[in-house]
Design a protein around this motif. Structure first.
Motif, PDB file in Angstrom:
ATOM      1  N   THR A  88      -9.342  14.999 -56.875  1.00 16.51           N
ATOM      2  CA  THR A  88      -9.068  13.747 -56.167  1.00 16.51           C
ATOM      3  C   THR A  88     -10.253  13.344 -55.302  1.00 16.51           C
ATOM      4  O   THR A  88     -10.609  12.162 -55.210  1.00 16.51           O
ATOM      5  CB  THR A  88      -7.811  13.898 -55.284  1.00 16.51           C
TER       6      THR A  88
ATOM      7  N   SER B 268      -6.778  13.013 -48.668  1.00 14.24           N
ATOM      8  CA  SER B 268      -6.489  14.150 -49.546  1.00 14.24           C
ATOM      9  C   SER B 268      -6.760  15.478 -48.847  1.00 14.24           C
ATOM     10  O   SER B 268      -6.023  16.448 -49.023  1.00 14.24           O
ATOM     11  CB  SER B 268      -7.332  14.049 -50.828  1.00 14.24           C
TER      12      SER B 268
ATOM     13  N   THR C 185      -0.632  13.489 -58.529  1.00 10.18           N
ATOM     14  CA  THR C 185      -1.430  13.909 -57.379  1.00 10.18           C
ATOM     15  C   THR C 185      -2.785  13.212 -57.341  1.00 10.18           C
ATOM     16  O   THR C 185      -3.258  12.812 -56.267  1.00 10.18           O
ATOM     17  CB  THR C 185      -1.634  15.438 -57.400  1.00 10.18           C
ATOM     18  N   CYS C 186      -3.406  13.071 -58.496  1.00  9.25           N
ATOM     19  CA  CYS C 186      -4.727  12.429 -58.552  1.00  9.25           C
ATOM     20  C   CYS C 186      -4.631  10.906 -58.658  1.00  9.25           C
ATOM     21  O   CYS C 186      -5.377  10.178 -57.991  1.00  9.25           O
ATOM     22  CB  CYS C 186      -5.519  12.967 -59.751  1.00  9.25           C
TER      23      CYS C 186
END
Length: 356
Positions: free
Chosen positions: A293, A115, A18-19
């Motif tokens: 993020t 994001s 995800t990051c």
């Protein structure tokens, strides 16, 4: 207890993907890369690494059958049956489309904006979970849906202020809309996977989850491969490698490999959380990582962080806290509380990644 340990592991994979996935993909775009279908392809092209745990699982099942004198059958190489195989292909093709939409948006949007838009998937995830797997709403989850929706609306009001250099207003708006569509489609896919788990006439084990991921990723990769052929990406990639702004061609190809591995961590983590908990839990965990993020994007790419983004981020965090508090208060903790048969998969025995 073992299932909780497995949940922690897949959450770590999900956090890495995800990051790291958006940041590495944006790095590719900002330093000279421009092949959108190629980035879509890389999102699932790392699937061959799944063969390693699958092979280990096969060896353990073979040894277990060999040591059991009552078992005359040899262990199956694949435990997936035909209906689940077909369902996995269909889901995989949808994932390929989702990857393209997201890769297109990220080519024209800052990571921080992308994001925040993707964070709205929690709202859509809650809706689809309610419709498809009978996930129950609470006042807190409804509040989270409203807050995340308002946050996205605030971002849409000022679409010019964080436009990257060289990106036209039209490209920015199209990227914004396609990223939002990608978030909606992803929010639909996770409950669809959970519904598949519930409807299939097989015991869902982690080995079977890995096989599903393998089939879905292969289908998605083939879908994007067709797009690469049509757009002539294979001819353009060597030129991109030579002209890449960082390092040499070796750095370019190393970055490509790392992007593929990191995105594969994301898919393994997302499907793993659905298996261990629920599709809504997977969506919530992705939303938890939103601030991380955001901060990494501002630090790594010197992205602007205007007041609108700050308000949208605050609303996203507020929405997540509202959802989590509601789950805690109602006694349905995301991580390890038993859920009703209507809202979660039935308890499954887990003895490790080699379960079959």
């Amino acid at each position: 207890m073992m299932k909780n340990g497995l949940l922690i592991i897949v959450c770590i994979f999900l956090a890495i993907g995800t990051c790291g996935g958006p940041l590495l993909t944006r790095l590719y775009y900002t330093k000279g890369g421009s092949r959108i279908w190629f980035m879509s392809f890389l999102a699932t092209a790392g699937c061959p690494i799944i063969l390693i745990p699958l092979y280990v699982s096969f060896l353990r099942r073979s040894n277990r059958n060999h040591n059991n004198s009552e078992t005359a059958e040899k262990a199956k190489v694949f435990v997936m049956e035909t209906p689940l195989f077909i369902a996995s292909i269909v889901i995989g093709l949808l994932i390929g489309l989702d990857n393209y939409l997201y890769a297109y948006g990220l080519a024209y949007l800052p990571v921080s904006t992308s994001s925040l838009i993707v964070g709205t998937q929690l709202a859509f995830n809650a809706i689809f979970s309610f419709l498809m797997v009978k996930q129950k709403f609470t006042p807190f989850s409804i509040n989270a849906v409203v807050l995340l929706t308002v946050g996205t609306g605030i971002l849409a009001l000022h679409t010019d202020r964080d436009r990257p250099a060289g990106v036209s207003k039209k490209e920015y708006v199209v990227g914004f809309l396609l990223t939002l569509i990608a978030a909606v489609l992803y929010a639909f896919l996770m409950p669809l996977v959970e519904l598949t788990y519930k409807k299939v006439r097989q015991e869902i084990t982690f080995t079977l989850v890995l096989e599903m991921q393998m089939v879905m990723c292969v289908a998605s990769t083939c879908f994007c491969l067709v797009g690469m052929v049509v757009k002539g990406d294979f001819k353009a990639i060597p030129r991109e490698a030579r002209e890449f702004m960082i390092g040499s061609s070796l750095f370019y190809y190393t970055l490509i490999v790392v992007i593929g591995i990191v995105w594969q961590c994301f898919f393994l983590g997302a499907l793993g959380v659905v298996y261990c908990a629920s599709s809504l839990a997977s969506g919530v965990f992705v939303s938890v990582l939103l601030p991380v993020t955001e901060v990494l994007a501002v630090v790594c790419f010197r992205e602007k962080f205007q007041a609108e983004k700050g308000v949208a981020l605050l609303l996203s965090l507020w929405g997540f806290v509202s959802y989590f508090y509601g789950e805690f208060k109602s006694g349905k903790k995301i991580i390890d509380s038993p859920q009703s048969p209507e809202t979660e998969l039935p308890p499954l025995p887990v003895s490790g990644p080699d379960v079959a």
